[in-house]
Design a protein around this motif. Sequence first.
Motif, PDB file in Angstrom:
ATOM      1  N   ASN A   1      12.679  22.322 -17.303  1.00 36.88           N
ATOM      2  CA  ASN A   1      11.524  22.123 -17.108  1.00 36.88           C
ATOM      3  C   ASN A   1      10.929  21.584 -18.397  1.00 36.88           C
ATOM      4  O   ASN A   1      10.083  20.594 -18.622  1.00 36.88           O
ATOM      5  N   SER A   2      11.534  22.199 -19.574  1.00 37.92           N
ATOM      6  CA  SER A   2      11.129  21.728 -20.882  1.00 37.92           C
ATOM      7  C   SER A   2      11.546  20.137 -21.073  1.00 37.92           C
ATOM      8  O   SER A   2      10.593  19.552 -21.866  1.00 37.92           O
ATOM      9  N   TRP A   3      12.573  20.120 -20.949  1.00 41.92           N
ATOM     10  CA  TRP A   3      13.174  18.697 -20.885  1.00 41.92           C
ATOM     11  C   TRP A   3      12.332  17.720 -20.319  1.00 41.92           C
ATOM     12  O   TRP A   3      11.728  16.492 -20.876  1.00 41.92           O
ATOM     13  N   ILE A   4      12.084  17.971 -18.926  1.00 42.20           N
ATOM     14  CA  ILE A   4      11.052  17.153 -18.102  1.00 42.20           C
ATOM     15  C   ILE A   4       9.700  17.095 -18.566  1.00 42.20           C
ATOM     16  O   ILE A   4       9.143  16.072 -18.638  1.00 42.20           O
ATOM     17  N   SER A   5       9.209  18.117 -19.069  1.00 41.11           N
ATOM     18  CA  SER A   5       7.749  17.923 -19.704  1.00 41.11           C
ATOM     19  C   SER A   5       7.687  17.086 -20.895  1.00 41.11           C
ATOM     20  O   SER A   5       6.557  16.430 -21.069  1.00 41.11           O
ATOM     21  N   ALA A   6       8.820  16.887 -21.577  1.00 39.99           N
ATOM     22  CA  ALA A   6       8.924  15.912 -22.760  1.00 39.99           C
ATOM     23  C   ALA A   6       9.164  14.715 -22.084  1.00 39.99           C
ATOM     24  O   ALA A   6       9.483  13.685 -22.952  1.00 39.99           O
ATOM     25  N   GLY A   7       9.191  14.322 -20.914  1.00 41.72           N
ATOM     26  CA  GLY A   7       9.455  13.154 -20.326  1.00 41.72           C
ATOM     27  C   GLY A   7      11.013  12.716 -20.195  1.00 41.72           C
ATOM     28  O   GLY A   7      11.129  11.508 -19.858  1.00 41.72           O
ATOM     29  N   ARG A   8      11.842  13.644 -20.666  1.00 36.48           N
ATOM     30  CA  ARG A   8      13.298  13.348 -20.335  1.00 36.48           C
ATOM     31  C   ARG A   8      13.778  13.715 -19.028  1.00 36.48           C
ATOM     32  O   ARG A   8      13.248  14.658 -18.166  1.00 36.48           O
ATOM     33  N   ARG A   9      14.877  12.882 -18.736  1.00 34.57           N
ATOM     34  CA  ARG A   9      15.597  13.196 -17.445  1.00 34.57           C
ATOM     35  C   ARG A   9      16.942  13.806 -17.602  1.00 34.57           C
ATOM     36  O   ARG A   9      18.089  12.937 -18.007  1.00 34.57           O
ATOM     37  N   PRO A  10      17.077  15.137 -17.702  1.00 38.31           N
ATOM     38  CA  PRO A  10      18.546  15.805 -18.362  1.00 38.31           C
ATOM     39  C   PRO A  10      19.509  15.533 -17.379  1.00 38.31           C
ATOM     40  O   PRO A  10      19.521  15.354 -16.082  1.00 38.31           O
ATOM     41  N   LEU A  11      20.741  15.508 -18.118  1.00 39.20           N
ATOM     42  CA  LEU A  11      21.882  15.436 -17.258  1.00 39.20           C
ATOM     43  C   LEU A  11      22.141  17.023 -16.797  1.00 39.20           C
ATOM     44  O   LEU A  11      22.408  18.061 -17.593  1.00 39.20           O
TER      45      LEU A  11
ATOM     46  N   VAL B   1      13.469  13.330 -11.505  1.00 40.28           N
ATOM     47  CA  VAL B   1      13.346  13.934 -12.767  1.00 40.28           C
ATOM     48  C   VAL B   1      14.871  14.538 -13.335  1.00 40.28           C
ATOM     49  O   VAL B   1      14.905  15.202 -14.407  1.00 40.28           O
ATOM     50  N   LEU B   2      15.965  14.421 -12.587  1.00 43.14           N
ATOM     51  CA  LEU B   2      17.119  14.778 -13.027  1.00 43.14           C
ATOM     52  C   LEU B   2      18.371  13.637 -12.842  1.00 43.14           C
ATOM     53  O   LEU B   2      18.099  12.891 -12.035  1.00 43.14           O
ATOM     54  N   THR B   3      19.074  13.726 -13.673  1.00 45.31           N
ATOM     55  CA  THR B   3      20.622  13.070 -13.642  1.00 45.31           C
ATOM     56  C   THR B   3      21.475  14.034 -13.110  1.00 45.31           C
ATOM     57  O   THR B   3      21.825  14.450 -14.033  1.00 45.31           O
ATOM     58  N   MET B   4      21.838  13.961 -11.845  1.00 47.91           N
ATOM     59  CA  MET B   4      22.985  14.922 -11.517  1.00 47.91           C
ATOM     60  C   MET B   4      24.538  14.220 -11.354  1.00 47.91           C
ATOM     61  O   MET B   4      24.534  13.069 -11.191  1.00 47.91           O
ATOM     62  N   HIS B   5      25.427  15.218 -11.773  1.00 42.67           N
ATOM     63  CA  HIS B   5      26.842  15.014 -11.801  1.00 42.67           C
ATOM     64  C   HIS B   5      27.539  15.880 -11.225  1.00 42.67           C
ATOM     65  O   HIS B   5      27.081  17.232 -11.037  1.00 42.67           O
ATOM     66  N   ALA B   6      28.987  16.053 -11.008  1.00 44.64           N
ATOM     67  CA  ALA B   6      29.613  17.075 -10.360  1.00 44.64           C
ATOM     68  C   ALA B   6      29.632  18.207 -11.391  1.00 44.64           C
ATOM     69  O   ALA B   6      29.637  17.953 -12.515  1.00 44.64           O
ATOM     70  N   ASN B   7      29.841  19.309 -10.729  1.00 47.47           N
ATOM     71  CA  ASN B   7      29.739  20.708 -11.507  1.00 47.47           C
ATOM     72  C   ASN B   7      31.158  20.804 -12.310  1.00 47.47           C
ATOM     73  O   ASN B   7      31.765  22.022 -11.939  1.00 47.47           O
ATOM     74  N   ASP B   8      31.664  19.944 -13.241  1.00 47.71           N
ATOM     75  CA  ASP B   8      32.639  20.158 -13.860  1.00 47.71           C
ATOM     76  C   ASP B   8      32.941  19.379 -15.394  1.00 47.71           C
ATOM     77  O   ASP B   8      32.024  18.568 -15.459  1.00 47.71           O
ATOM     78  N   ASP B   9      33.697  19.746 -16.123  1.00 49.67           N
ATOM     79  CA  ASP B   9      33.615  19.256 -17.397  1.00 49.67           C
ATOM     80  C   ASP B   9      33.995  17.665 -17.719  1.00 49.67           C
ATOM     81  O   ASP B   9      33.181  17.135 -18.328  1.00 49.67           O
TER      82      ASP B   9
END
Length: 336
Positions: free
Chosen positions: A256-266, A283-291
Amino acid sequence: MTGPIGHLMVGPRSHGVVRYAKSVFDAVSVESADHRLAHMRTLGAGVASGLAECALVHVHVTDRLFGRTPSQARDNVLAMIAALRRPVSVTLHDLPQPSDGRAMHARIDFFRSVARSATGVIVSSRHEASLFAEYVDASIDVEVVPLLFDTVRVDKPSASAESTVGVLGYLYPGKGHLETLQAMSDLDPSIGFMALGTPSPGHEDLADDLAKIAADMGRRCTITGFLTDDELRRASAEVTVPVAYHRHMSASGSINSWISAGRRPLVPRTAYTDELAARSPGVLTMHANDDLALRAAIESAFANPASTWIDSAVTPSPTAADVGRTHERLLRRWSA
């Protein structure tokens, strides 16, 4: 007409749960002036004054705020509820789940004991509600009130800002700091690593581990320490690629803090991030749940930096007004 509603904050004001409790109080106070706020850094001095007239007291609770162990925290919270001598409702944070390992059963006992002693229970996501039903107590109904978003404010830095990958929030194992830094191994060493926050108590060695790994890469490693809200917003805007690689989150103030700053976190695709993306598309950039997927997502973000910023047409949900209205309704109902 019932008496005023009390809001009791317990713990240091710098703690994320305490800061969020204050945000909820501010939001609900806009809906009604009939709310009272009390704060206690610890429970050692007894119950805070200023709540005597309140018909109900609401407390934001997680075990780590109330004791060194879950069992100690349980005893402390139950003693606090008894000492208040009035109905107490709770918002539960950081619900127990299998990733807790050996601590899981003690944490389940803490949350079950608190919930059974409360007049009403709030959690911050449907995913947390499912964790509560599966592991804590399916016989207790909980209300879902998602974490509020501050008004999004976008302050893009100048083009001369240094390139960085950033992780936001307290440093502790499992939050994703080490994994994110290791995912940067193939990036140009001029790209720095930023940890926007301070180590959780007992995990100060993590800062040393990060510094050593970054030094071996020939990479800058900056750990900011505690940041005020304004400092955090500015620092969040200056990061080139925002990352939230906490794969076991049940709700996330850091996102939420990332988003409130206008960012779209990975973020990794999880039950919680799927829920958040459905409620607030864009509001998000999603990727598979691995390194490996994280590494690819970071490289893709550097190739397209605009993808790390939220479009101005997007309004994340819920707003502070939404959360204030919901709390006013629930707390009045429980205080009647």
